[in-house]
Design a protein around this motif. Structure first.
Motif, short mmCIF file in Angstrom:
data_model
loop_
_atom_site.label_atom_id
_atom_site.label_comp_id
_atom_site.label_asym_id
_atom_site.label_seq_id
_atom_site.Cartn_x
_atom_site.Cartn_y
_atom_site.Cartn_z
N ASP A 4 0.81 -1.22 0.00
CA ASP A 4 0.00 0.00 0.00
C ASP A 4 0.85 1.27 0.00
O ASP A 4 0.38 2.30 -0.47
CB ASP A 4 -0.93 0.01 1.22
CG ASP A 4 -2.03 -1.03 1.12
OD1 ASP A 4 -2.39 -1.42 -0.01
OD2 ASP A 4 -2.52 -1.47 2.18
N HIS A 5 2.06 1.19 0.54
CA HIS A 5 2.89 2.40 0.60
C HIS A 5 3.51 2.76 -0.75
O HIS A 5 4.04 3.85 -0.91
CB HIS A 5 3.98 2.26 1.67
CG HIS A 5 5.10 1.34 1.29
ND1 HIS A 5 5.02 -0.02 1.44
CD2 HIS A 5 6.33 1.60 0.75
CE1 HIS A 5 6.15 -0.56 1.02
NE2 HIS A 5 6.96 0.39 0.59
N TRP A 6 3.44 1.85 -1.72
CA TRP A 6 3.96 2.17 -3.04
C TRP A 6 3.08 3.22 -3.70
O TRP A 6 1.84 3.14 -3.62
CB TRP A 6 3.98 0.94 -3.93
CG TRP A 6 5.06 -0.05 -3.67
CD1 TRP A 6 6.02 -0.01 -2.71
CD2 TRP A 6 5.29 -1.25 -4.42
NE1 TRP A 6 6.83 -1.11 -2.79
CE2 TRP A 6 6.40 -1.90 -3.83
CE3 TRP A 6 4.66 -1.85 -5.50
CZ2 TRP A 6 6.90 -3.09 -4.30
CZ3 TRP A 6 5.15 -3.04 -5.97
CH2 TRP A 6 6.26 -3.66 -5.39
N PRO A 7 3.69 4.16 -4.40
CA PRO A 7 2.88 5.11 -5.18
C PRO A 7 2.07 4.37 -6.24
O PRO A 7 2.44 3.28 -6.69
CB PRO A 7 3.94 6.02 -5.83
CG PRO A 7 5.18 5.82 -5.03
CD PRO A 7 5.11 4.43 -4.48
N LYS A 8 0.97 4.98 -6.65
CA LYS A 8 0.08 4.35 -7.64
C LYS A 8 0.83 4.02 -8.93
O LYS A 8 0.61 2.96 -9.53
CB LYS A 8 -1.12 5.26 -7.96
CG LYS A 8 -2.06 5.42 -6.79
CD LYS A 8 -2.74 4.12 -6.45
CE LYS A 8 -3.65 4.30 -5.24
NZ LYS A 8 -3.92 3.07 -4.55
N THR A 9 1.71 4.89 -9.36
CA THR A 9 2.47 4.63 -10.59
C THR A 9 3.33 3.38 -10.43
O THR A 9 3.40 2.55 -11.33
CB THR A 9 3.35 5.83 -10.97
OG1 THR A 9 2.49 6.96 -11.20
CG2 THR A 9 4.17 5.58 -12.21
N THR A 10 3.96 3.23 -9.29
CA THR A 10 4.79 2.05 -9.03
C THR A 10 3.93 0.80 -9.02
O THR A 10 4.32 -0.24 -9.59
CB THR A 10 5.54 2.21 -7.69
OG1 THR A 10 6.31 3.41 -7.75
CG2 THR A 10 6.44 1.02 -7.42
N GLN A 11 2.77 0.87 -8.42
CA GLN A 11 1.86 -0.28 -8.42
C GLN A 11 1.43 -0.64 -9.84
O GLN A 11 1.34 -1.82 -10.19
CB GLN A 11 0.63 0.02 -7.56
CG GLN A 11 0.94 0.09 -6.08
CD GLN A 11 -0.29 0.39 -5.23
OE1 GLN A 11 -1.42 0.30 -5.69
NE2 GLN A 11 -0.05 0.75 -3.98
N ARG A 12 1.18 0.38 -10.67
CA ARG A 12 0.78 0.13 -12.05
C ARG A 12 1.93 -0.50 -12.85
O ARG A 12 1.71 -1.39 -13.67
CB ARG A 12 0.31 1.42 -12.71
CG ARG A 12 -1.04 1.89 -12.16
CD ARG A 12 -1.53 3.19 -12.76
NE ARG A 12 -1.63 3.09 -14.21
CZ ARG A 12 -1.48 4.11 -15.04
NH1 ARG A 12 -1.21 5.32 -14.57
NH2 ARG A 12 -1.59 3.94 -16.34
N ILE A 13 3.16 -0.05 -12.59
CA ILE A 13 4.32 -0.64 -13.26
C ILE A 13 4.43 -2.11 -12.87
O ILE A 13 4.63 -2.98 -13.73
CB ILE A 13 5.62 0.12 -12.92
CG1 ILE A 13 5.62 1.50 -13.59
CG2 ILE A 13 6.86 -0.68 -13.34
CD1 ILE A 13 6.71 2.43 -13.11
N GLY A 41 2.57 3.60 -21.43
CA GLY A 41 1.93 4.80 -20.91
C GLY A 41 2.46 5.26 -19.56
O GLY A 41 2.02 6.28 -19.03
N LEU A 42 3.42 4.54 -19.02
CA LEU A 42 4.00 4.88 -17.71
C LEU A 42 5.38 5.49 -17.90
O LEU A 42 5.96 5.41 -18.99
CB LEU A 42 4.06 3.60 -16.86
CG LEU A 42 2.68 3.04 -16.50
CD1 LEU A 42 2.81 1.61 -15.97
CD2 LEU A 42 1.99 3.94 -15.49
N PRO A 43 5.94 6.12 -16.85
CA PRO A 43 7.26 6.75 -16.99
C PRO A 43 8.33 5.74 -17.45
O PRO A 43 8.68 4.81 -16.72
CB PRO A 43 7.56 7.28 -15.59
CG PRO A 43 6.22 7.42 -14.94
CD PRO A 43 5.37 6.32 -15.52
#
Length: 159
Positions: A4-13, A41-43
């Motif tokens: 849960d502490h991961w940023p949403k972008t990291t979770q999406r990656i 679509g991600l960094p």
């Protein structure tokens, strides 16, 4: 599934990488394409950093006494051979660039401009698929460790 502490972008990656690797193992080009579209679509720098971290860890685990040129050639050959069977548009040059980039032997300024980000990510996923199969490992734990290492390195203070 992811911390849960991961940023949403990291979770999406992590989710898109896991989905792509699962699809690659099954040779499911449609599912792989969907996951690849998500990754594109991600960094880009973050995605490639996670994938490179996973590759380095897997190379180290598979070759604890050191990696030889022959070892690299074996992975390159398997990844290209297996990938071209179900992804005919795969570029072997991209596989070379991914491996040398992950191992830190590629000059970042000399990156081949003909290799599109999608091709680079595809090649990285194919190499990871090969390394995970050789290690007989699921991608989740390796993904978690690669992301944890990036988090750790970002929080360290330089002297």
């Amino acid at each position: 599934m992811w911390p849960d502490h991961w940023p949403k972008t990291t979770q999406r990656i992590a989710s898109a990488t896991d989905a792509a690797l699962t699809a690659a193992r099954a040779g499911a080009s449609d599912l792989f394409g969907d996951a690849l579209d998500d990754l594109v679509g991600l960094p880009y720098e973050t995605v490639t950093a996670v994938h490179a971290g996973m590759m380095r860890e897997l190379f180290e685990e598979l070759h604890p006494d050191g990696l030889t040129g022959e070892d690299v050639q074996t992975v390159l050959t398997r990844a290209v051979r297996d990938g071209v069977r179900w992804l005919p548009s795969m570029q072997p040059d991209a596989v070379v660039a991914v491996i040398t980039g992950a191992l830190g032997v590629q000059d970042v300024e000399a990156t081949d401009p003909r290799i599109a980000p999608e091709q680079y990510l595809t090649a990285g996923l194919l190499v990871l698929t090969d390394l995970l199969a050789a290690r007989k490992a699921a991608p989740g734990p390796c993904l978690r460790r690669a992301i944890a290492e990036i988090e750790r390195s970002e929080t360290m203070e330089m002297p």
